[in-house]
Design a protein around this motif. Structure first.
Motif, PDB file in Angstrom:
ATOM      1  N   PRO A  99      -2.146   7.050 -13.151  1.00 42.42           N
ATOM      2  CA  PRO A  99      -3.320   7.025 -12.281  1.00 42.42           C
ATOM      3  C   PRO A  99      -2.935   6.965 -10.802  1.00 42.42           C
ATOM      4  O   PRO A  99      -2.090   6.168 -10.403  1.00 42.42           O
ATOM      5  CB  PRO A  99      -4.051   5.750 -12.718  1.00 42.42           C
ATOM      6  N   HIS A 100      -3.576   7.832 -10.011  1.00 46.93           N
ATOM      7  CA  HIS A 100      -3.261   7.930  -8.590  1.00 46.93           C
ATOM      8  C   HIS A 100      -4.439   8.567  -7.867  1.00 46.93           C
ATOM      9  O   HIS A 100      -5.401   9.016  -8.493  1.00 46.93           O
ATOM     10  CB  HIS A 100      -1.985   8.769  -8.372  1.00 46.93           C
ATOM     11  N   THR A 170      -0.377  10.972  -1.658  1.00 47.17           N
ATOM     12  CA  THR A 170      -0.499  10.473  -3.025  1.00 47.17           C
ATOM     13  C   THR A 170      -0.355   8.959  -3.016  1.00 47.17           C
ATOM     14  O   THR A 170       0.619   8.428  -2.484  1.00 47.17           O
ATOM     15  CB  THR A 170       0.580  11.073  -3.949  1.00 47.17           C
ATOM     16  N   VAL A 171      -1.346   8.288  -3.583  1.00 49.12           N
ATOM     17  CA  VAL A 171      -1.301   6.836  -3.724  1.00 49.12           C
ATOM     18  C   VAL A 171      -1.234   6.531  -5.211  1.00 49.12           C
ATOM     19  O   VAL A 171      -2.227   6.645  -5.931  1.00 49.12           O
ATOM     20  CB  VAL A 171      -2.533   6.160  -3.091  1.00 49.12           C
ATOM     21  N   SER A 172      -0.042   6.177  -5.690  1.00 52.01           N
ATOM     22  CA  SER A 172       0.150   5.837  -7.100  1.00 52.01           C
ATOM     23  C   SER A 172      -0.316   4.409  -7.335  1.00 52.01           C
ATOM     24  O   SER A 172       0.167   3.482  -6.678  1.00 52.01           O
ATOM     25  CB  SER A 172       1.627   5.974  -7.472  1.00 52.01           C
ATOM     26  N   LEU A 173      -1.241   4.220  -8.264  1.00 51.00           N
ATOM     27  CA  LEU A 173      -1.754   2.866  -8.493  1.00 51.00           C
ATOM     28  C   LEU A 173      -0.681   1.904  -8.987  1.00 51.00           C
ATOM     29  O   LEU A 173      -0.528   0.820  -8.423  1.00 51.00           O
ATOM     30  CB  LEU A 173      -2.949   2.894  -9.450  1.00 51.00           C
ATOM     31  N   PRO A 174       0.093   2.275 -10.036  1.00 49.14           N
ATOM     32  CA  PRO A 174       1.134   1.330 -10.458  1.00 49.14           C
ATOM     33  C   PRO A 174       2.140   1.037  -9.345  1.00 49.14           C
ATOM     34  O   PRO A 174       2.509  -0.120  -9.116  1.00 49.14           O
ATOM     35  CB  PRO A 174       1.804   2.042 -11.633  1.00 49.14           C
ATOM     36  N   THR A 176       1.793   1.415  -5.981  1.00 50.31           N
ATOM     37  CA  THR A 176       1.198   0.738  -4.836  1.00 50.31           C
ATOM     38  C   THR A 176       0.954  -0.733  -5.131  1.00 50.31           C
ATOM     39  O   THR A 176       1.133  -1.596  -4.269  1.00 50.31           O
ATOM     40  CB  THR A 176      -0.126   1.424  -4.445  1.00 50.31           C
ATOM     41  N   VAL A 177       0.543  -1.030  -6.350  1.00 53.72           N
ATOM     42  CA  VAL A 177       0.226  -2.418  -6.693  1.00 53.72           C
ATOM     43  C   VAL A 177       1.481  -3.236  -6.986  1.00 53.72           C
ATOM     44  O   VAL A 177       1.643  -4.349  -6.487  1.00 53.72           O
ATOM     45  CB  VAL A 177      -0.734  -2.463  -7.900  1.00 53.72           C
TER      46      VAL A 177
END
Length: 207
Positions: A99-100, A170-174, A176-177
């Motif tokens: 997810p991104h 691109t902002v990767s959820l895993p 970035t978090v």
């Protein structure tokens, strides 16, 4: 109901104007020339408009994990000001593009080989998912969380993505978090778990 004070009315109008201007400028900025020549290319020719980075994919062995190759402004400077870019995506059997989001552009995904499970989540947390076959196209609206998954255990998939920005981001959820310096305590409280679980997730993503 009391009428709005003149100064408040003026302030509201100003805010509306600035909000409209901001929305109008939210995409790539317009340019005032046919194209932008990079500083290190004073005498441009046809090479300026040619990107050969995808040649390395021809005849290359399949990667062990999901792989993306981009032709964005960073790799292809001629795209500066053109509001378009590409990416080639390779999904070995069972691999996932996690997810991104792309904060600056919508994405148009075209499946060239294999099949993909895809999904996009809107701002009400509703998931819109689909199984794509060769020749299918799916649009991921700008800024919304989305993913692609090759659920086939034995066959790879191959896709091409077009973006409405020279630098979609691109902002990767895993990533970035869990791969940033957000304190473990804050992450544990946010995900309603404990610090050891957060540290285990971080360790798994670092592999």
């Amino acid at each position: 109901m009391a009428t709005m004070a003149p100064k408040h009315e003026l302030l509201l109008k100003l805010v509306s104007v600035f909000a409209t201007l901001y929305l109008a400028m939210a995409g790539d900025p317009d340019i005032l020339t046919d194209f932008i020549v990079p500083p290190n290319n004073p005498a441009p020719d046809g090479n300026l408009f040619t990107f050969t980075g995808f040649r390395s994919l021809v005849g290359a062995p399949e990667p062990p994990n999901f792989k993306v190759m981009k032709a964005s402004m960073a790799e292809f400077p001629a795209l500066n000001g053109q509001s378009v870019s590409y990416a080639v995506l390779i999904y070995p059997a069972g691999s996932v593009n996690p997810p991104h989001t792309h904060p600056r552009a919508a994405e148009l995904l075209f499946v060239l080989d294999g099949s993909l499970e895809v999904g996009v989540v809107d701002t009400t947390n509703k998931l819109y998912n689909q199984t794509l076959q060769v020749g299918d196209i799916f649009v991921f609206p700008k800024g919304l969380v989305h993913f692609q998954y090759n659920s086939d255990p034995s066959k790879s998939a191959f896709a091409l993505s077009a973006f409405g920005s020279a630098s979609a981001g691109t902002v990767s959820l895993p990533g970035t978090v869990f791969n940033t310096t957000i304190p473990d305590e804050i992450l544990a409280k946010s995900f309603k778990t404990d610090v050891p679980t957060i540290q285990k997730l971080k360790a798994g993503l670092a592999q």
